[in-house]
Structures are given as C-alpha cells and as structure tokens.
Design an enzyme around this catalytic site. Structure first.
Site, PDB file in Angstrom:
ATOM      1  CB  CYS A  21      -4.362   1.793   7.175  1.00 38.66           C
ATOM      2  SG  CYS A  21      -5.065   0.304   7.868  1.00 38.66           S
ATOM      3  CG  HIS A  22      -1.344   4.194   5.913  1.00 37.20           C
ATOM      4  ND1 HIS A  22      -1.542   2.851   5.767  1.00 37.20           N
ATOM      5  CD2 HIS A  22      -0.510   4.336   6.965  1.00 37.20           C
ATOM      6  CE1 HIS A  22      -0.840   2.202   6.675  1.00 37.20           C
ATOM      7  NE2 HIS A  22      -0.212   3.074   7.413  1.00 37.20           N
ATOM      8  N   GLY A  23      -5.385   6.639   4.753  1.00 40.39           N
ATOM      9  CA  GLY A  23      -6.168   7.680   4.103  1.00 40.39           C
ATOM     10  C   GLY A  23      -6.183   7.684   2.582  1.00 40.39           C
TER      11      GLY A  23
END
Lengths: 442, 180
Positions: free
Chosen positions: B144-146
């Site tokens: 999702c956001h690394g």
C-alpha cells in the site's frame, strides 16, 4: 437582499386562507422573485446542479436501501442481486454510483468558482464556511457509501481510512475500536456505516438550507465582485425566476447529458475492478486507491513521511478552506481584477490536478521515463513521492503564503463602479439598451 | 444579569440567587444529557459476542521450515512463520542502531522456539497486509505505502511507525499455541 419585499398577492380563497396560517406559498414566491445580479455567468449554475445531485442521490439511495442487506454475509450478494434481478436495479445503482462522481465534479467547480470570484469574502464568510462543512460531509458520506458493496476496495479502503484515526496519539486506539465496533473491520462496522450513510445526506440537506439562508441574507456575489448598492438594485438585478431558473435549467440539461453519458455508456469507467471481488480480510489488493475525488487528499496523506503528520496534513488540507476568508488580505473580491492572483490561481488548479494524478500512482514509481536521478532524503527525486511533496507544498503555500502576501502587495486593476459598467463601456459593448425591466411575477 | 427584580442578596452586579439557579440548572441539564448520551456511544463499542471470540489455538506442526501460514484471529490475519536458520541469524545479528523501533529478535519470539515467529499481519501504518518474502530486508513488504519489514517483522524502511505487532500468545505444548 434580506430586506427584499414580498410581492406575492394571494389570489384564490384557499391561498388567502393558507397565507394567514402557513405562508408557505409566499415563501416560495418570494424566493422566486429574489433580486439576482444580472451578470451571473454559467459558473454560477452549479448551485442548482448540486441541489439536483443531492436529490438524485437521496432518491436512488432510498430505493437501493430497500434491496440492500447490510451484513458481511449478504452485502456483496445483495448488490449483485440489485444489478441482476431487481427491476431496473442496475440503472438505479449505476445512477447512484456515478451520481457521487458527478456530485463531486460539480462541487469542485462550484468551490473553484467561489475561490476565483472571492465569494468567501465579507459579508459572505458564513456561506463559505457552511459550504466547506457540506463538502466535508460529502466526503464522509461518499466514503461510507463506498464501503457498503463490500468488495475488496470497499473493505481495504475502510481499513486504511479508519486506521487514520488510530494514528492519533493515546486516544487513537480505543477510538478506532469504538468506531469499528470490534478489533477489525467486520459486521458491526458495515452495519453502522450503512446507518450513517443513510443519515448524513439528510444532515447535508439541512446544511444546504443554512447555506441558502446565509446566501440570501448576505446576497449573491457576482463575477465583478462588487456589492450592488440599494439604489442600483432595479438596474443591476433581475428576479430569480424566470431569468436564472431558465439559465440554471439549461446548465442542468447539459449536466444531465454528461451524467447520461456515464450511466448509459461507461458506468464503470470511474470504478475499480478490484471492487468486483468480494471483501477478503486476508488479502490486500496490490494497489489500493480511493475514488478519484479523494485522490488529491490521499496524495497529501502519503507525501508526509510521518504517520500522524500525514493524517494532520490531509485533514489540514480541507481544514484550511474553513479559514480562507481570513487568509485572503485583498479587498478586491473578483480575481478578474487581480492579474497576479489569477496566475497563482491557475497554478493552483493545475497543482490540484497533479495531486490527483499522483494519488493514483505508486509513490516510488518514476515520473519521467524510467531513469533514476539521485536520492533526496528518502526517495528518488524523479518519483511521484517528490512530485507529490512539491505539489503539497504549493497547495499549502497558496493559502498560507501567497494569499496573504499577494493581497497586500499586488496592484489590482481598476474596479468598475457598477456591474453594468464593464458591459456598457467595454470594447465588446453590444447594446446599451437595458434588458427587459424585471417583470413583476405574480 | 438583566434581572433587576430579584436581587435580594446580590447588589451592584454580584451574583444573585437566580444566577446560581440558572447555572445549577444548566449544569444539571448538561450532566443529564451526557448521562443519556453515554449509553448510546458505549453501544458502539465491541459487543459481548465480538469480545467472546478472543482466543484461538493453533497446531504449529502444520508450518514447515521456511513457510508462512496465515490464520484469522479476531477478524485479523495472524502470520505464523517457521524461520530458517539463516533468517534467524540475520534477525539476531542486526544492530539496534539500524532499527527505527529498536527491539531485539529474542524479545519477539518465545524462549526455545526461536524458529517460530507469530505476528499480527496488519501493517502498522494503515493496516494493509504486507506481502511475505519481498522487500529489501528479507521479511515483508507492504504494497500500500511501501513499508519494508525484516525477518523479525521489524520496520526498516517506509512510513510505518512501529514493528509488526507480536500478539499475546503462549505455547500450550511443544507444537500447540494459544493466541489471545
């Protein structure tokens, strides 16, 4: 315009009887004869369009609620049943789903119009603030509604967005559990989201009443941005009906054509295929994105490397709109006469679009080509991460730096004394004959 | 107060008995209102049947070396990992100064069962499920956001603020655990 005199004369006996008991016809008639600035352009038609959007969403939503089952076991299947078995159900659902998108298209244009023509400045601050509240409620309602079909994007969107509340220090965790009604997103969550999704549109409708009340107390703004003096009212205004009901009506027809284009020819263009997969708490889709209308705010959330900081920035990007009337130091309302601000405004619109674009991309992906430049702090400079950060910086600078400073330092163009002056003296003056005198509406 | 009639005790702008009654009545109304609202708010907290699903048992012999099994507990995924010797070595040899949320690998597993790692499978950023076997540190990577996690489930890179959470659990026997 608050002191607008009533011109309604009850004719029939029934009307006279009603008028002394509940003057509701007088209320409607007075509304229709409200003096309205003559120079309103088509950017001013979005108020009426938005009213129609709200009515469409409530009407289709009430019908959908008759067929929808708000439990985790049945939600997805009941939506599929609406699509396949309920008479005309697919059309009603597509109207409701695309209606949300069109609602947001209209509200963004409506807000940008207010921003450009300075509709938030004294004496119209309350109109603007209530409008911001409506926008915030719209976002909340749209988010709650998106969870209801219980697809993969619904579930994981709910997971990510409710987790934002968990980012608040100390109270975050208990509040998160309270909000979800359990340790994870589950039946309790879906059920209450349905309840709130049904409730909020009526709260919005209530706020719309306040929005209009404030509008008719302070009077409408217009593209020239000057207040219409009492003695000019006859010359510079027209009754709302038929002049602006017709103008709004024409805009509504064009808007409905766009609406129909989506509903009939590309109903899933703005949707996401992952939401056609039933919710699975054990598998996260590879790439989670919110609906397009929330992408700029989602991008701002991701731009900040700190979890709570990101949440603050995201809510701050909406919160700043509420104090906008006090951030703008310019005395001139309309940007028509503020060429410097006009340029910054155009950049602001472009930055808003860039933020929206960035919100849909993977943060680490390169923006131009596939090459790497150099690592700046925690990411490559040629990445959406950094593009988002620069855009976020401009977004906030526009409100906190550009607006206060430009207002103090710019030299605005001369402002006309009346709203008729630019028309009558401009190079394109077509006719100096005054348009038909406002006819008295019975 | 614009109550000139009743000023038996208050003279020259002093508080009157009526002021006191106003404030007391107002405070009582607010208090009563809060007491009425509280049950409504509290009803949104987890219900008894939700809380009843608090613990589960799991047979560890189902997990083979190098494998991860995902089980569902309280509606959330739980990762059960049987780590290889190399992965344990990697986790224990990491210096604390390299960690964003410093915690020794030994504190994240049960004594004598270092090979088993039990974690809540929700990224501590915004709750997505990190992918096993990817990322820069040999553990998990959240798509999702690394966020990157290492072989001990500790946050190494990305927006997540803390390590993957180790739930409360205990070994009932050599091969059986109870979570919760």
């Amino acid at each position: 315009m608050s002191d607008h005199e009533s011109t309604y004369v009850p004719k029939s006996g029934v009307e006279k009887w009603l008028d002394t008991r509940l003057p509701i016809i007088r209320f409607g008639a007075d509304y229709m004869s409200l003096p309205t600035p003559r120079n309103l352009n088509y950017w001013y038609t979005f108020g009426g369009i938005l009213m129609l959007c709200l009515v469409i969403q409530i009407a289709t939503g009430v019908i959908l609620a008759m067929h929808y089952v708000p439990t985790t076991a049945m939600a997805f299947a009941s939506v599929e049943r609406i699509m396949r078995d309920v008479n005309g159900g697919d059309l009603i659902r597509y109207t409701h789903a695309n209606g949300a998108s069109l609602f947001f298209i209209a509200v963004y244009l409506h807000m940008l119009r207010g921003l450009y023509y300075g509709s938030y400045k004294a004496p119209r601050e309350m109109i603007w603030i209530i409008g911001c509240l409506i926008f915030f409620l719209m976002i909340a309602t749209a988010f709650l509604g998106y969870v209801l079909p219980w697809g993969q994007m619904s579930y994981w969107g709910a997971e990510v967005i409710t987790n934002l509340i968990g980012a608040i220090p100390i109270i975050g965790e208990p509040v998160l559990i309270w909000l979800r009604g359990g340790p994870a997103i589950d039946n309790a969550t879906l059920n209450r989201f349905f309840s709130l999704h049904y409730l909020l549109p009526f709260v919005i409708a209530g706020c719309v009443v306040l929005h209009l009340w404030a509008l008719h107390t302070a009077g409408q703004n217009n593209p020239v941005g000057i207040l219409i003096p009492k003695e000019r009212e006859k010359k510079d205004t027209l009754p709302f009906h038929p002049y602006f009901t017709v103008k709004d009506g024409f805009a509504i027809i064009l808007f409905l054509m766009l609406f129909a284009l989506f509903v009939f020819f590309m109903p899933n263009a703005l949707g996401h295929p992952d939401n056609a997969i039933p919710a699975n708490p054990l598998v996260t889709p590879a790439h989670i994105v919110p609906e397009w209308y929330m992408l700029p705010f989602y991008a701002i959330l991701r731009a900040i490397p700190d979890k709570f900081g990101g949440v603050l920035a995201m809510f701050g990007s909406i919160g700043v709109l509420f104090i906008l009337p006090w951030l703008d130091t310019s005395k001139v309302r309309s940007m028509r006469y503020r060429p410097t601000m006009q340029a910054f405004f155009v950049v602001f619109v472009v930055v808003g679009l860039i933020l929206g674009w960035c919100g849909a991309q993977l943060p680490d992906a390169p923006v131009i080509g596939t090459f790497q430049t150099f690592i700046l702090i925690d990411g490559d400079l040629n990445s959406y991460l950094w593009l988002t950060r620069f855009a976020t910086l401009y977004y906030f600078a526009f409100f906190f730096v550009i607006m206060p400073l430009v207002g103090l330092r710019e030299t605005p163009k001369p402002i006309p004394a009346t709203i008729s002056e630019p028309v009558l003296t401009g190079s394109h003056a077509m006719s100096s004959a005054a348009p038909a005198q406002a006819e008295k509406k019975g | 107060m614009a109550e000139p009639v009743v000023t038996e005790n208050g003279e020259g702008g002093d508080a009157t008995r009526r002021d006191f009654i106003h404030i007391a009545a107002g405070a009582a109304a607010v208090g009563a209102g809060a007491m009425l609202v509280w049950p409504l708010i509290n009803s949104m907290n987890p219900a008894a049947d939700t809380l009843a699903l608090a613990s589960i048992e799991f047979d560890m012999s189902k997990v083979q070396e190098g494998q991860q099994i995902v089980i569902k507990w309280q509606g959330k995924p739980v990762f059960v990992r049987y780590r290889t010797a190399a992965e344990i070595q990697q986790a224990t040899s990491t210096s604390m100064s390299m960690l964003k949320d410093p915690q020794a690998d030994g504190d994240r597993v049960k004594e004598g069962h270092q090979q088993y790692l039990v974690l809540l499978g929700n990224c501590t950023h915004l709750g997505c499920i990190p992918t096993f076997g990817s990322g820069d540190y040999g553990g998990w990577f959240c798509p999702c956001h690394g966020s990157h996690y290492d072989t001990s489930g500790r946050i190494r890179k990305g927006p997540a603020p803390t390590n993957l959470v180790v739930p409360e659990y205990a070994f009932l026997s050599d091969t059986r655990i109870k979570i919760g």
